[in-house]
Design a protein around this motif. Sequence first.
Motif, PDB file in Angstrom:
ATOM      1  N   TYR A   1       0.784  -0.745  -0.294  1.00  0.00           N
ATOM      2  CA  TYR A   1       0.157   0.439  -0.128  1.00  0.00           C
ATOM      3  C   TYR A   1       0.728   1.105  -0.120  1.00  0.00           C
ATOM      4  CZ  TYR A   1      -2.217   3.571   1.785  1.00  0.00           C
ATOM      5  OH  TYR A   1      -2.915   5.208   2.533  1.00  0.00           O
TER       6      TYR A   1
ATOM      7  N   GLU B   1      -5.982  -0.428   0.793  1.00  0.00           N
ATOM      8  CA  GLU B   1      -5.254  -1.199  -0.460  1.00  0.00           C
ATOM      9  C   GLU B   1      -5.978  -2.326  -1.532  1.00  0.00           C
ATOM     10  OE1 GLU B   1      -3.033  -5.526   1.438  1.00  0.00           O
ATOM     11  OE2 GLU B   1      -2.869  -4.151   2.976  1.00  0.00           O
TER      12      GLU B   1
ATOM     13  N   THR C   1      -1.935   5.192  -3.498  1.00  0.00           N
ATOM     14  CA  THR C   1      -2.856   4.199  -3.817  1.00  0.00           C
ATOM     15  C   THR C   1      -4.830   4.637  -4.633  1.00  0.00           C
ATOM     16  OG1 THR C   1      -1.530   2.253  -2.599  1.00  0.00           O
ATOM     17  CG2 THR C   1      -3.684   1.822  -3.091  1.00  0.00           C
TER      18      THR C   1
ATOM     19  N   ASP D   1       1.670   2.243   4.528  1.00  0.00           N
ATOM     20  CA  ASP D   1       1.443   0.667   4.295  1.00  0.00           C
ATOM     21  C   ASP D   1       1.760   0.296   6.196  1.00  0.00           C
ATOM     22  OD1 ASP D   1       2.701  -2.552   4.716  1.00  0.00           O
ATOM     23  OD2 ASP D   1       2.099  -1.976   2.669  1.00  0.00           O
TER      24      ASP D   1
END
Length: 403
Positions: A275, A345, A279, A303
């Motif tokens: 991610y 994500e 994104t 992330d």
Amino acid sequence: MKKFMGVLTILSMVAFVGCNNESAESDTVKVGLLHSLTGSMAISEQSVRDAEVLAISEINANGGVLGKQIEYIEEDGASDPSTFATKAEKLIDSEDVATVFGCWTSSSRKAVKSIFEDYEGLLWYPVQYEGMEASDNIVYTGAAPNQQIVPAIEYLIEQGYEDFFLLGSDYVFPRTANMIINAQIEDAGLNIVGEEYAGMEQTDFAAIIAKIEAADPDVIINTLNGTGNVSFFKQISEKNYTADDYMTMSFSIAEEEVATIGADILEDHMVSWNYYQTTDTVQNNDFVAAYKDMFGANRVTSDPAEAAYDAVYLWKAAVEMAGSFEVDDVLAAIATGKVSFDAPEGIVTIDGDTQHLAKPVRIGEVKNDGLIYEIFATDAPVEPDPYLKNYNWAVEAGIQPIE
């Protein structure tokens, strides 16, 4: 399956000051947050903690979990595995939390693993790691090695890189990750031209940089963590080296670290995650907007932060499927393989056997605006393979976890 010790409640995140325990006991549930708010890992773990707080606040604003508001009890692991162990025991034994969201380094996770198993608690671990582990008392919401490390090396090989220099912090994740990478590179018939480790508190990288210069690699595989990343990249930049001179592929540099180190220093270097703030999903647009609204417009998501945010929502989904906060019941729900969340994500699902997530893989490149942009992505989520059982080269190498 293990039985939890009980659920004690106090008050919701939204309004947790000023109520007494007796009045709150029937309509609140306690969870623990256990991250490094001080020490060398605070640079990374603050954003993870903040993402968990955001998820808790959103859930509370939308009615809570099973009609109960969530109160979080927070402890500082202080970037020290033994402190993590002490604080984990406190959260489970003294605070009677329903679950804990916490840790970053594998050293901290391994320090608390036996405590969660002995006390029959449940930890949600939000960071990519080296694999070779699956505990009934941990849900792993970050990447397994086949969802970050292995595809990153595959990508580099496809791009024509041949000479690899391995640089990491001296603890469990980098050393196990490099065992995996050594086996993968050897299987590809390519070259490891150097392998060096730095102490977690190390700030002088002159000797390591000299070894990199002598080895002249095509790419540096970077598994430094915490403040080590800051020191290394700033010192290599002082020598006027850029990605054109020494390309790096990093596994622990996300948007938060880019903001600290400097986009001008990290520009065009590569990273591997699942991610990025960039994104492109509707859910991510909402997540980024909410995160910035709560913590400031200059803050960035990452992330590990996203995986931590997902963890809270996945716990909620498992609790609601179970109809119970009891760890035994929550784990039974997870074992069905049907606990999912429409995450920033993409849709993530907990594998009922390994308690890892199926996740997309994204290779990214740092740009001068401080953000990371996807340059490669898998077409669909990748099923977790924490022990790399599906890779002949890994099986033949007999890779073992480092304790």
